[in-house]
Design an enzyme around this catalytic site. Structure first.
Site, PDB file in Angstrom:
ATOM      1  N   GLU B  50      77.169  47.652 -20.115  1.00 57.43           N
ATOM      2  CA  GLU B  50      77.340  47.879 -21.554  1.00 57.43           C
ATOM      3  C   GLU B  50      77.543  46.607 -22.350  1.00 57.43           C
ATOM      4  O   GLU B  50      77.195  46.539 -23.533  1.00 57.43           O
ATOM      5  CB  GLU B  50      78.563  48.772 -21.825  1.00 57.43           C
ATOM      6  CG  GLU B  50      78.481  50.165 -21.279  1.00 57.43           C
ATOM      7  CD  GLU B  50      79.137  50.273 -19.925  1.00 57.43           C
ATOM      8  OE1 GLU B  50      78.625  49.646 -18.976  1.00 57.43           O
ATOM      9  OE2 GLU B  50      80.143  50.971 -19.820  1.00 57.43           O
ATOM     10  N   ASN B  51      78.185  45.609 -21.726  1.00 57.54           N
ATOM     11  CA  ASN B  51      78.499  44.405 -22.471  1.00 57.54           C
ATOM     12  C   ASN B  51      77.341  43.407 -22.544  1.00 57.54           C
ATOM     13  O   ASN B  51      77.559  42.231 -22.823  1.00 57.54           O
ATOM     14  CB  ASN B  51      79.753  43.727 -21.883  1.00 57.54           C
ATOM     15  CG  ASN B  51      79.603  43.385 -20.417  1.00 57.54           C
ATOM     16  OD1 ASN B  51      78.966  44.135 -19.677  1.00 57.54           O
ATOM     17  ND2 ASN B  51      80.167  42.285 -19.982  1.00 57.54           N
TER      18      ASN B  51
END
Lengths: 230, 217, 230, 217
Positions: B50-51
């Site tokens: 996600e990052n």
């Protein structure tokens, strides 16, 4: 001649006043603008609304800012962590307001602000507690929740390099929220490890064009040898 | 009959078999991350975080850790040749836009209709935290769940209706537990595999929702 | 082992069938995937819906595709140009349907599709003929029009370099619609001037990550010396 | 009295004076692009083009043209040191998101309330085309209009109400014509400058909306 990198950290931050809404970049410590946060703490202002993915770790950075009591409200996706004791205590004491937003909706609402959208229909969160009371709509076979943009007066972000026009490039997973927060704040302040001459950043590789950045502040890289600079 | 529970690693190994060559996959924090080490080397499986990482690789050698190269679980990772970095907006566009093929998540509960609960136990004094759980649950083309079949105290985690707050509605496609593999279908929960030594009746007895036996199919 | 660059142009395009909705990149000729369009014409399929900023220039590329009568409808922002005679004639003859979309809404609706949003409220077009009959809303002091995503079965785009995992980088203003169309189509086919080995594209510089690209086709650069390759 | 109309270059030169150092500016296709050559060299003015350019520069030398380096008017340009490329989504985010300080547009008509018409004459058999006109009209912090004061046949272009289809409502902030400079305000159309030799009464006579005289202010 425009030089967005000509002010020191303290001068730049002095424009932030009580009651400001401030986005702070970073995912965990990667991309967290530690030096900007420290300077923000030194300002001693209060009644702030902070937007960040988390709510601080340990006793440093964002956690330290919270500890001073400067923050009225935090908008984030994941406040509860093994080392989030500062936030935990404030929250249980009713001393801080929490708006919990799913991480992707946080990103999307920040993007919506930067893009000038009035609102967006997102599928994330439909039917959950976090969408309670929110408008929903069935579109093309799928359910969506209406979510509004998250804007800020200031964005404090960390980049790797910047130039005097505010162009930025990031480093690895420290990029995270930086580029989208820069687009969503009235005033974006970027701390960089390196200030480079105009033209040194390849126009194909610039991630945040200078239009989204008002100030660039060079800080000593956090991972540099402290002894060497002391 | 007597049966042996699958270990956490065995569940991961089993789930890994259902990830095809070329898949874009998000492995949720915790148990699902174990899948990475069981992906066969001759497959290109692209791990998304996600990052802002695509095609990240195994942990770095000791001393090679980079604090700016972490995954969503805040573990140090490396990048494969052909990997890329991007911002959080694009990262969740990959998820919400249906570009991720498979997401593997942990669970507190899965309901018969595919509802997933994995973000909150609803305890009144707990600090709520959601992270990317709701985005992952609704975004990926397929959602796999990896979980023990029951809680530590023996309560079923696969239930007719959630009692914990929902993360995503009708989102789970397949469940891998320490006892079985279940497909969530329009007809209901279809059991396709059971550990050796356990009967379907025994499995049903530790499950809080009606199962359909397809192990003979 | 995944190799998205292992098929030739004709093989790749053969999956496109009658009735497909196809995004085509480019702003003017910059970024226009000329070789993909030519191959699409050779396919001889019909009843297509095309999404592009324009509606073709002169007698080549998109204009040539229109001329074959293959296109049922075009969604674009600026069909009328000094050299858009092919479209002009079809339009006046009632042989092509036109959905006119302001350029920024075209971009935004394509982005909304890529991001999985159900709809967005955009300020552009409010109160104009192009918003007639559309839902509007007053949000935080400003008027917005509700606009829906534009998706496609295929996106045909042009990039500068690509690798076997579908990672792409573009060149100068030829980038334009490429990255956002790649995100909004079920199948994205990118023509590139150079195919490079995995790892040759710096992960910091990749503009379109391979997840958004299904096929990479290397073509002879259009501006190469024709005599030399003849 | 007798007066001389400003030439197109003189209107551009006048408009250029109102563009401050550090401004992010989009110059609409046609007349507004002339402003570029009157921007003083000691100012950093950042020119934005819809097709994904920021801080582009003058046309290239002959023989140096690059078909992949064009502006929204499809003219060859160059890039300044510190310029950048981005995709259409980000480019219109700059506009719609209010990041562009000034946009300078041509006009068919401007109404007293700041409504702008510049995309369609409403002719029934004309092929409609809008491009970025509507995005530019509503997106920038300030919208300047550059236009002749009247049409070739002497009809007013500054009118009490539009008769052509609207591009953007209440969007125009300042109008530069070959006769005057007008600020669009809550009170109405305020004339701040008139060409030498023309009286306010004469200007009002060739204008289709009520003007307010602030030339003595």
């Amino acid at each position: 001649m425009i030089n967005k990198a000509d002010k020191d950290l303290k001068d730049v931050l002095s424009q932030i006043k009580d009651g400001a809404t401030i986005m702070i970049g970073g995912f965990g410590t990667a991309g967290q603008p530690a030096e900007l946060i420290d300077a923000l703490i030194d300002l001693g202002i209060k009644d702030l609304v902070i937007i960040n993915n988390n709510a601080g770790n340990g006793d440093h950075g964002l956690a330290k800012l919270l500890k001073t009591g400067a923050v009225r409200k935090i908008i984030c996706s994941f406040p509860r962590q093994s080392d989030s004791w500062v936030f935990d205590e404030l929250y249980h004491a009713g001393k801080i307001e929490l708006e919990l937003v799913p991480q992707g909706n946080l990103a999307c609402r920040i993007q919506a602000a930067g893009m000038g959208l009035g609102a967006v229909y997102t599928s994330t969160g439909f039917g959950t507690l976090l969408a309670e009371g929110k408008e929903t709509r069935h579109i093309d076979g799928k359910d969506y929740v209406l979510e509004y943009p998250i804007k800020a007066d200031f964005a404090l972000i960390k980049a790797d390099s910047g130039d005097r026009w505010g162009n930025l490039v990031y480093r690895k997973s420290a990029r995270n929220f930086g580029p989208i927060m820069a687009m969503a704040a009235d005033v974006t302040i970027a701390q960089v490890s390196k200030t480079v001459a105009l033209g040194e950043l390849d126009p194909e590789h610039i991630i945040t064009p200078g239009i989204f950045v008002q100030h660039v502040v060079q800080v000593q890289p956090a991972h540099s040898n402290v002894a060497a600079i002391a | 009959m007597s049966h042996t529970l699958l270990t956490r690693d065995q569940i991961a190994e089993r789930a890994a078999q259902d990830i095809p060559d070329g898949a874009y996959v998000n492995l949720g924090i915790g148990l699902p991350t174990k899948i990475a080490k069981y992906l066969p080397a001759d497959k290109d499986v692209f791990l998304h975080s996600e990052n802002g990482l695509l095609a990240f690789g195994p942990p770095p050698a000791r001393g090679e850790e980079d604090p700016e190269l972490i995954n969503a679980g805040k573990e140090y990772v490396t990048m494969l040749d052909g990997g890329s970095f991007f911002h959080h907006g694009d990262s969740f566009a990959m998820m919400r836009g249906g570009h991720i093929d498979i997401c593997v998540l942990g669970a507190f509960q899965v309901a018969a209709n595919g509802d997933l609960a994995n973000w909150s136990t609803g305890a009144p004094d707990a600090i709520p935290a959601v992270g990317g759980a709701m985005d992952l649950a609704v975004g990926a083309k397929k959602v796999f769940v990896m979980t023990n079949h029951t809680t530590k105290t023996g309560e079923p985690k696969i239930v007719s209706e959630l009692t914990y707050p929902v993360t995503g509605k009708h989102c789970v496609d397949r469940i891998f537990t320490d006892l079985c593999v279940i497909d969530v279908t329009m007809k209901g929960l279809v059991v396709t595999e059971i550990v050796d030594g356990m009967s379907f009746t025994e499995l049903q007895a530790v499950t809080g929702a009606t199962l359909i036996d397809a192990t003979q199919a």
